[in-house]
Every structure is written in C-alpha cells, then in structure tokens.
Scaffold this motif. Structure first.
Motif, PDB file in Angstrom:
ATOM      1  N   GLN A 125      33.089  59.893  16.027  1.00 44.02           N
ATOM      2  CA  GLN A 125      32.494  60.891  15.204  1.00 44.02           C
ATOM      3  C   GLN A 125      33.041  61.403  14.335  1.00 44.02           C
ATOM      4  OE1 GLN A 125      32.388  64.252  17.793  1.00 44.02           O
ATOM      5  NE2 GLN A 125      30.482  65.341  16.446  1.00 44.02           N
ATOM      6  N   ILE A 126      31.914  61.667  12.848  1.00 44.66           N
ATOM      7  CA  ILE A 126      33.029  61.495  12.208  1.00 44.66           C
ATOM      8  C   ILE A 126      33.125  63.383  10.961  1.00 44.66           C
ATOM      9  CG2 ILE A 126      32.995  59.788  11.429  1.00 44.66           C
ATOM     10  CD1 ILE A 126      31.282  60.722   8.620  1.00 44.66           C
ATOM     11  N   TYR A 127      34.051  64.115  11.023  1.00 44.25           N
ATOM     12  CA  TYR A 127      33.730  65.257  10.375  1.00 44.25           C
ATOM     13  C   TYR A 127      34.223  65.607   9.020  1.00 44.25           C
ATOM     14  CZ  TYR A 127      35.572  66.795  14.660  1.00 44.25           C
ATOM     15  OH  TYR A 127      35.701  66.915  16.475  1.00 44.25           O
ATOM     16  N   PHE A 128      33.178  66.067   8.426  1.00 42.21           N
ATOM     17  CA  PHE A 128      32.846  67.050   7.147  1.00 42.21           C
ATOM     18  C   PHE A 128      32.131  67.892   6.675  1.00 42.21           C
ATOM     19  CE2 PHE A 128      29.761  63.457   7.805  1.00 42.21           C
ATOM     20  CZ  PHE A 128      28.324  63.807   6.816  1.00 42.21           C
ATOM     21  N   ASP A 129      32.300  68.577   5.905  1.00 44.66           N
ATOM     22  CA  ASP A 129      31.634  69.555   5.693  1.00 44.66           C
ATOM     23  C   ASP A 129      31.571  70.377   7.011  1.00 44.66           C
ATOM     24  OD1 ASP A 129      31.744  69.520   3.747  1.00 44.66           O
ATOM     25  OD2 ASP A 129      29.563  68.164   3.404  1.00 44.66           O
ATOM     26  N   GLN A 130      30.135  70.625   8.057  1.00 44.40           N
ATOM     27  CA  GLN A 130      29.958  71.809   8.630  1.00 44.40           C
ATOM     28  C   GLN A 130      29.215  70.452   9.367  1.00 44.40           C
ATOM     29  OE1 GLN A 130      28.527  72.234   5.759  1.00 44.40           O
ATOM     30  NE2 GLN A 130      25.935  71.845   6.440  1.00 44.40           N
ATOM     31  N   HIS A 131      28.818  69.149   9.384  1.00 49.07           N
ATOM     32  CA  HIS A 131      28.638  67.846  10.164  1.00 49.07           C
ATOM     33  C   HIS A 131      28.972  67.507  10.563  1.00 49.07           C
ATOM     34  CE1 HIS A 131      25.400  68.951   7.733  1.00 49.07           C
ATOM     35  NE2 HIS A 131      26.033  68.355   6.378  1.00 49.07           N
ATOM     36  N   ARG A 132      28.852  66.872  11.939  1.00 47.92           N
ATOM     37  CA  ARG A 132      30.036  65.848  13.060  1.00 47.92           C
ATOM     38  C   ARG A 132      28.847  64.576  13.510  1.00 47.92           C
ATOM     39  NH1 ARG A 132      32.338  70.384  11.873  1.00 47.92           N
ATOM     40  NH2 ARG A 132      33.196  71.173  12.922  1.00 47.92           N
ATOM     41  N   PRO A 133      28.042  63.823  12.845  1.00 50.02           N
ATOM     42  CA  PRO A 133      27.653  63.109  13.072  1.00 50.02           C
ATOM     43  C   PRO A 133      28.445  61.389  13.472  1.00 50.02           C
ATOM     44  CG  PRO A 133      28.174  62.556  10.551  1.00 50.02           C
ATOM     45  CD  PRO A 133      28.644  63.861  11.288  1.00 50.02           C
ATOM     46  N   LEU A 134      27.694  60.746  14.564  1.00 46.41           N
ATOM     47  CA  LEU A 134      27.836  59.557  15.128  1.00 46.41           C
ATOM     48  C   LEU A 134      28.055  58.571  14.431  1.00 46.41           C
ATOM     49  CD1 LEU A 134      27.227  61.101  18.983  1.00 46.41           C
ATOM     50  CD2 LEU A 134      29.601  60.881  17.730  1.00 46.41           C
ATOM     51  N   ILE A 135      28.815  57.287  14.667  1.00 44.58           N
ATOM     52  CA  ILE A 135      28.301  56.273  13.556  1.00 44.58           C
ATOM     53  C   ILE A 135      28.614  55.002  14.683  1.00 44.58           C
ATOM     54  CG2 ILE A 135      28.765  57.724  10.923  1.00 44.58           C
ATOM     55  CD1 ILE A 135      31.926  55.990  11.358  1.00 44.58           C
ATOM     56  N   PRO A 136      28.152  53.616  14.876  1.00 44.12           N
ATOM     57  CA  PRO A 136      28.877  53.096  15.897  1.00 44.12           C
ATOM     58  C   PRO A 136      29.546  52.991  15.464  1.00 44.12           C
ATOM     59  CG  PRO A 136      26.266  52.708  14.784  1.00 44.12           C
ATOM     60  CD  PRO A 136      26.998  54.023  13.633  1.00 44.12           C
TER      61      PRO A 136
END
Length: 249
Positions: free
Chosen positions: A172-183
């Motif tokens: 999970q990456i944290y930037f701005d208010q986002h927390r998307p998952l990357i493979p």
C-alpha cells in the motif's frame, strides 16, 4: 525533447511525425504500432514524451501505462473524446483529438517543456527493465510511477509518496489522501528505491525521509516517527540504530 509515437495507424504516425517536424526542439526517437512494441522501445530509446493513442490492438494506451513501473510524460492522441476525463485522472499533460491541429500540438509541447524544465539536468523518467533483469536502475524521488487501483489511476512522483506498507501480498502506498495497492513486494521496492530518500523502518514499512515531521524515543531504545499527513511509524530496534547513524542522532 525525445519523443516516442505510439499509434496503430501508419498514417497517423506519419502525420504526427510531419507535424513534429515544425518544432526544432523535438526529436522523434521511435514509433510503435502497439503496446508490446512500445514497451520494448521505452527501455531502449529513453523518451521524454510519449504521444500515445488509446485504441490499439490487444492493449489500450491506458493498459500500456498500467504495465509500466515508471513512465515519461504522456500526451494522448486519439479520435475519441469520451476518454478525456480518464486521461486527465492519470495526470496526462494533454489530450489531442484527431485530426491533430498544429496549434494544439504546440500548446501540448509547451506543457511538456514546462514540466521537464526543472529536471533538464537529470535523465528523463523512463520505463525501467523488468525486475528479473540484471541491471536495475535506482528510482529517485523525481521519478514518477503509474499506479492503477481498480478503476482509479494516477501518475505519482515518488517525492509525493510518504510511506510504503505491506498489505497482504501487496504494498500500500500513501500519497495525498490516497492509499492504493500495488502488486509489488516491499523487498522489491527496497531494492529499487534511492536509499538517500527512502528508509526501511521495519519489516512492514518504508518511509520517505523528506516527510518526517517528528522523531521521539520509544520502547527498548527504538524510535517512533511521525510523518506529515500521518501515520506514525515505529522503527525496529536494529533500524533505529541505523536511523540514528544516518541522521547522526
């Protein structure tokens, strides 16, 4: 400005090359007919700009971007106007409708030049080799990565990412208010990220040192770090020692 044209239409590629001839600062370094061909060229010709069609055989332009670890600046060139919102959601610099007008192309190129100007003395952001390739270059904070999570997509400069955190088999990456998952695994990211900026705080997390807001002593000679925008990160005992050496604490 090194430019790669990606379009399945030979006539469209020829027309774009002709239009770009009016701009002396632009050099066309290659043409690709589809995503697979573009993916190969990106690792060798190192473009600053990708002029990218959306509808192509096998993979769309969006799918090509989703497959890259890092990408150059992107301007979409397409005959379809319904994808404009999606294009700007991934931070494309412009969206040109065919037939492309020279004045619109000129405006798009000015945007690209403005984006590249602060980084004119560093290498262009390009797609990196696959993880199993022997020569993997370091991803610095100035590189940007394409992140796709469900229907949402972003171009993210690594300087904007404050935290990488294990979440199951993803990161999970944290930037701005986002927390998307990357493979990607945290171990893979640790091998790629610039250690001058990114620090492995513990087995679960990598932090961006430029986002550290405060540091305080914690249990058993460890440290607790607060990142701007959150969260708090507990540094393991071993890594706390390394962190103190790194910052001469």
């Amino acid at each position: 400005m090194r430019t790669l044209i990606v379009d399945d239409s030979r006539l469209a590629r020829t027309e774009l090359r002709h239009l770009l001839g009016a701009f002396p600062d632009v050099t066309v370094v290659g043409e690709a007919r589809h995503a697979a061909e573009a993916r190969e060229l990106l690792t060798t010709v190192r473009p600053d700009l990708l002029l990218l069609d959306i509808h192509m055989p096998s993979e769309t332009g969006f799918e090509l971007l989703a497959s890259l670890e890092a990408a150059p600046q992107v301007v979409f060139t397409t005959a379809y106007d319904e994808y404009a919102l999606q294009a700007f959601e991934v931070n494309a610099l412009d969206y040109l409708l065919k037939p492309i007008q020279e004045v619109r192309l000129a405006a798009a190129l000015q945007k690209v030049q403005a984006r590249l100007a602060p980084a004119e003395h560093r290498p262009a952001v390009v797609a990196k080799p696959a993880p199993e390739a022997p020569a993997l270059s370091t991803l610095t904070e100035q590189d940007q990565v394409f992140v796709k999570d469900g229907e949402q997509c972003w171009f993210v400069r690594l300087a904007e990412v404050r935290l990488f955190e294990i979440n199951g088999s993803y990161t999970q990456i944290y930037f701005d208010q986002h927390r998307p998952l990357i493979p990607r695994t945290l171990q893979h990211l640790e091998q790629r990220l610039d250690t001058r900026t990114f620090f492995r705080a513990n087995r679960q997390q990598i932090i961006n040192l430029n986002w550290v807001e405060s540091i305080e002593p914690w249990f058993s000679n460890t440290l607790k770090i607060r990142l701007r925008g959150g969260p708090e990160v507990e540094v393991s005992r071993q890594q706390s020692g390394r962190f103190r050496e790194l910052l001469s604490l």
